[in-house]
Write an enzyme that holds these catalytic residues in place. Structure first.
Site, mmCIF file in Angstrom:
data_model
loop_
_atom_site.group_PDB
_atom_site.id
_atom_site.type_symbol
_atom_site.label_atom_id
_atom_site.label_comp_id
_atom_site.label_asym_id
_atom_site.label_seq_id
_atom_site.Cartn_x
_atom_site.Cartn_y
_atom_site.Cartn_z
ATOM 1 N N TYR A 66 -25.342 16.012 14.360
ATOM 2 C CA TYR A 66 -23.884 15.895 14.550
ATOM 3 C C TYR A 66 -23.321 14.544 14.111
ATOM 4 O O TYR A 66 -22.185 14.221 14.427
ATOM 5 C CB TYR A 66 -23.495 16.069 16.026
ATOM 6 N N GLU A 73 -18.320 24.669 34.572
ATOM 7 C CA GLU A 73 -19.711 24.487 34.144
ATOM 8 C C GLU A 73 -19.914 23.189 33.377
ATOM 9 O O GLU A 73 -20.265 23.212 32.190
ATOM 10 C CB GLU A 73 -20.117 25.651 33.227
ATOM 11 N N PRO A 74 -19.731 22.057 34.019
ATOM 12 C CA PRO A 74 -19.962 20.804 33.295
ATOM 13 C C PRO A 74 -21.444 20.534 33.090
ATOM 14 O O PRO A 74 -22.264 20.798 33.974
ATOM 15 C CB PRO A 74 -19.350 19.746 34.226
ATOM 16 N N GLY A 75 -21.779 20.040 31.931
ATOM 17 C CA GLY A 75 -23.166 19.670 31.661
ATOM 18 C C GLY A 75 -23.227 18.191 31.303
ATOM 19 O O GLY A 75 -23.662 17.336 32.079
ATOM 20 N N ARG A 76 -22.715 17.882 30.113
ATOM 21 C CA ARG A 76 -22.767 16.526 29.584
ATOM 22 C C ARG A 76 -22.174 15.492 30.557
ATOM 23 O O ARG A 76 -22.733 14.415 30.739
ATOM 24 C CB ARG A 76 -21.969 16.476 28.276
ATOM 25 N N CYS A 135 -40.962 10.798 9.428
ATOM 26 C CA CYS A 135 -41.141 10.744 7.986
ATOM 27 C C CYS A 135 -39.982 11.436 7.311
ATOM 28 O O CYS A 135 -40.134 12.537 6.770
ATOM 29 C CB CYS A 135 -42.445 11.427 7.640
ATOM 30 N N GLU A 136 -38.832 10.832 7.385
ATOM 31 C CA GLU A 136 -37.634 11.436 6.830
ATOM 32 C C GLU A 136 -36.582 10.343 6.700
ATOM 33 O O GLU A 136 -36.286 9.668 7.686
ATOM 34 C CB GLU A 136 -37.163 12.535 7.806
ATOM 35 N N ARG A 159 -29.595 14.433 17.782
ATOM 36 C CA ARG A 159 -28.130 14.549 17.720
ATOM 37 C C ARG A 159 -27.519 13.778 16.556
ATOM 38 O O ARG A 159 -26.463 14.122 16.062
ATOM 39 C CB ARG A 159 -27.501 14.102 19.042
ATOM 40 N N GLY A 169 -17.283 21.096 29.016
ATOM 41 C CA GLY A 169 -16.703 20.484 27.830
ATOM 42 C C GLY A 169 -16.105 19.106 27.997
ATOM 43 O O GLY A 169 -15.619 18.527 27.034
HETATM 44 N N1 LLP Z 1 -20.854 26.421 29.518
HETATM 45 C C1 LLP Z 1 -21.153 27.027 28.349
HETATM 46 C C2 LLP Z 1 -21.069 28.478 28.237
HETATM 47 C C3 LLP Z 1 -21.577 26.261 27.254
HETATM 48 O O1 LLP Z 1 -21.872 26.865 26.108
HETATM 49 C C4 LLP Z 1 -21.700 24.851 27.397
HETATM 50 C C5 LLP Z 1 -22.176 24.033 26.273
HETATM 51 C C6 LLP Z 1 -21.380 24.276 28.633
HETATM 52 C C7 LLP Z 1 -20.957 25.094 29.671
HETATM 53 C C8 LLP Z 1 -21.507 22.800 28.898
HETATM 54 O O2 LLP Z 1 -20.698 22.026 28.108
HETATM 55 P P1 LLP Z 1 -20.629 20.432 28.344
HETATM 56 O O3 LLP Z 1 -19.949 20.194 29.660
HETATM 57 O O4 LLP Z 1 -22.009 19.924 28.360
HETATM 58 O O5 LLP Z 1 -19.848 19.952 27.185
HETATM 59 N N2 LLP Z 1 -25.991 20.218 21.760
HETATM 60 C C9 LLP Z 1 -24.604 19.765 21.708
HETATM 61 C C10 LLP Z 1 -23.793 20.355 22.833
HETATM 62 C C11 LLP Z 1 -23.785 21.867 22.831
HETATM 63 C C12 LLP Z 1 -22.994 22.422 23.977
HETATM 64 C C13 LLP Z 1 -23.111 23.900 24.039
HETATM 65 N N3 LLP Z 1 -22.494 24.528 25.161
HETATM 66 C C14 LLP Z 1 -24.587 18.247 21.752
HETATM 67 O O6 LLP Z 1 -25.651 17.637 21.795
HETATM 68 O O7 LLP Z 1 -23.525 17.650 21.715
#
Ligand code: LLP
Length: 439
Positions: free
Chosen positions: A333, A289-292, A360-361, A329, A247
């Protein structure tokens, strides 16, 4: 524009990423093109692991691969000592193919299928994160059939809504994810799991939201989760792992002011240590669990400017060869982005334009009202912070091919996702013979 060592303007006045000139990347690979900066990804991974190994060694960073899931990314994050969080059978498949040990994989999802669960159990994933009563019975049966005792975490809802502009504490049970702590559901679910022969309860998980800038909601999550651990321990239930999800926010435009990723972790660890001491609980293994934050700013997307349309006194549209098929996105969003012309990154902005996609939108706009130098057809537009939730959310809308992904590092560039051809797209179609021959 947030520049860094591996994302800068070179002596020709052009944008460069990973030591490669973006204008040359566009010429070599075509556009639209996703470009990922390997050194940046590695540096963020190291930021996390170095801090944790110093301050809380009993820990693991599991890269949330929904942000960007390809063979190469699992290879990179694994080599930096990270595990992975996956949310579908094919993310799991890709992770394993990409060399991620199953013992470092967490499998999430609010509605995993029996096939997905069976696959995960067969591969011996470290933990399946239980998110429904239905799943408890199903997984217990599947693990039993395979003669295994499967490690499981339980996704709980700690009642913190960090999606609001200013986060709020709420006990609203209205989320498709997680069992509520406050109404006792989570504790009951855990008791049920403990009674199951083929499941091993290994901990609790929460994820309070995404693109969060403040520390407070994370600290609050630690408070709530450790309160819950204390309550469980009074019932003689041990919680070996505490997984706090991801997050941490990143910078899309100059309006975004996130902390550095490791600052979030620092605050979380401080709070956790404080709670462990004050609540007298056994220190759990900490999982994040970082992703972004790992891949977001690592990525840029390159486009070629095509049509330019000025509606006198109203708006100037600068259309590029991408759109909502490769960046959904904005329409989903209302996300904001920053961009420059990579082929003349030092030119001063002189007009406000709207960057439109080619779908086309009418709503297919990538950036509304951005200050840019006077656009010319053929300019290469670089949009920043497109590494997370872009390629992974792309589609073939309007039958546009999903753009390829190139990884850059120290002046080298390589495909990590090859281009998709028209033939690739059409090859999965089929026409029932009763419809007659296709010409
Ligand atoms: N762990 C769990 C269980 C999650 O559901 C998520 C993201 C993460 C970790 C990673 O979160 P992050 O560090 O990336 O914020 N599609 C949306 C984002 C959806 C995130 C869903 N869960 C966007 O493009 O902003």
């Amino acid at each position: 524009m947030k520049l860094r060592d591996t994302l800068k303007i070179n002596e020709k006045g052009r944008l460069e990423i990973g030591g490669v000139d973006c204008t040359e990347l566009a010429a070599q690979y075509g556009t639209p093109l996703y470009v990922m900066d390997e050194a940046y990804i590695r540096s963020v991974c190291r930021g996390y692991t170095e801090l944790l190994s110093r301050k809380y060694p009993n820990s693991k960073v599991a890269y949330a691969s929904k942000a960007f899931s390809t063979l190469a990314i699992y290879n990179i994050v694994r080599s930096e000592g990270l595990g992975a969080d996956v949310v579908s059978g094919c993310e799991l498949f890709t992770a394993i193919r990409g060399g991620m040990p199953a013992s470092d994989i967490y499998f999430h999802g609010n509605n995993k299928s029996a096939e997905e669960l069976a696959f995960a159990v067969r591969e011996n994933v470290h933990a399946i994160v239980i998110d429904s009563l239905y799943e408890i019975e199903l997984l217990n049966e599947i693990a039993g059939r395979q003669g295994k005792k499967q490690g499981v975490l339980v996704r709980v809802n700690p009642g913190i809504d960090a999606h609001t502009h200013r986060f709020i504490q709420t006990t609203r049970p209205d989320s498709k994810f997680g069992f509520s702590i406050s109404d006792g559901t989570a504790a009951n679910v855990i008791k049920t799991i403990v009674s199951k022969k083929n499941l091993e309860f290994t901990g609790i998980h929460c994820h309070i939201g995404s693109q969060i800038f403040e520390l407070k909601p994370f600290e609050l999550a630690v408070e709530k989760m450790t309160d819950f651990i204390a309550a469980l321990s009074h019932n003689n239930i041990k919680v070996p792992e505490l997984n706090l999800g991801g997050g941490y926010g990143v910078t899309y435009t100059s309006e975004d002011k996130p902390l550095a990723p490791f600052e979030y972790v620092d605050a979380i660890v401080n709070k956790l240590n404080e709670c462990i001491a004050s609540k007298n609980i056994a220190a759990p293994k900490l999982v994040l669990e970082p992703g972004r934050s790992i891949v977001g700013e690592a990525g840029i997307t390159l486009y070629t400017v095509g049509a330019i349309k000025e509606i006198e006194g109203i708006r100037k549209y600068v259309a590029v060869d991408g759109g909502m098929f490769e960046n959904p996105r904005v329409s989903l969003y209302q996300s904001k982005y920053d961009a420059v012309f990579a082929n003349r990154a030092l030119d001063k902005p002189c007009e406000t334009v709207t960057v439109a996609g080619k779908c086309c939108e009418s709503g297919d706009v990538l950036i509304e009202n951005i200050e840019l130098p006077a656009a010319k057809s053929g300019d290469i537009l670089a949009v920043f912070t497109t590494g997370a939730y872009h390629y992974s959310m792309a589609s073939n809308y309007n039958r546009n091919p999903v753009p390829p992904v190139v990884l850059v590092c120290n002046g080298e560039s390589d495909y990590i996702v090859k281009p998709q051809s028209y033939e690739d797209i059409v090859s999965r179609d089929s026409v029932p013979s009763r419809l007659g021959e296709c010409k």
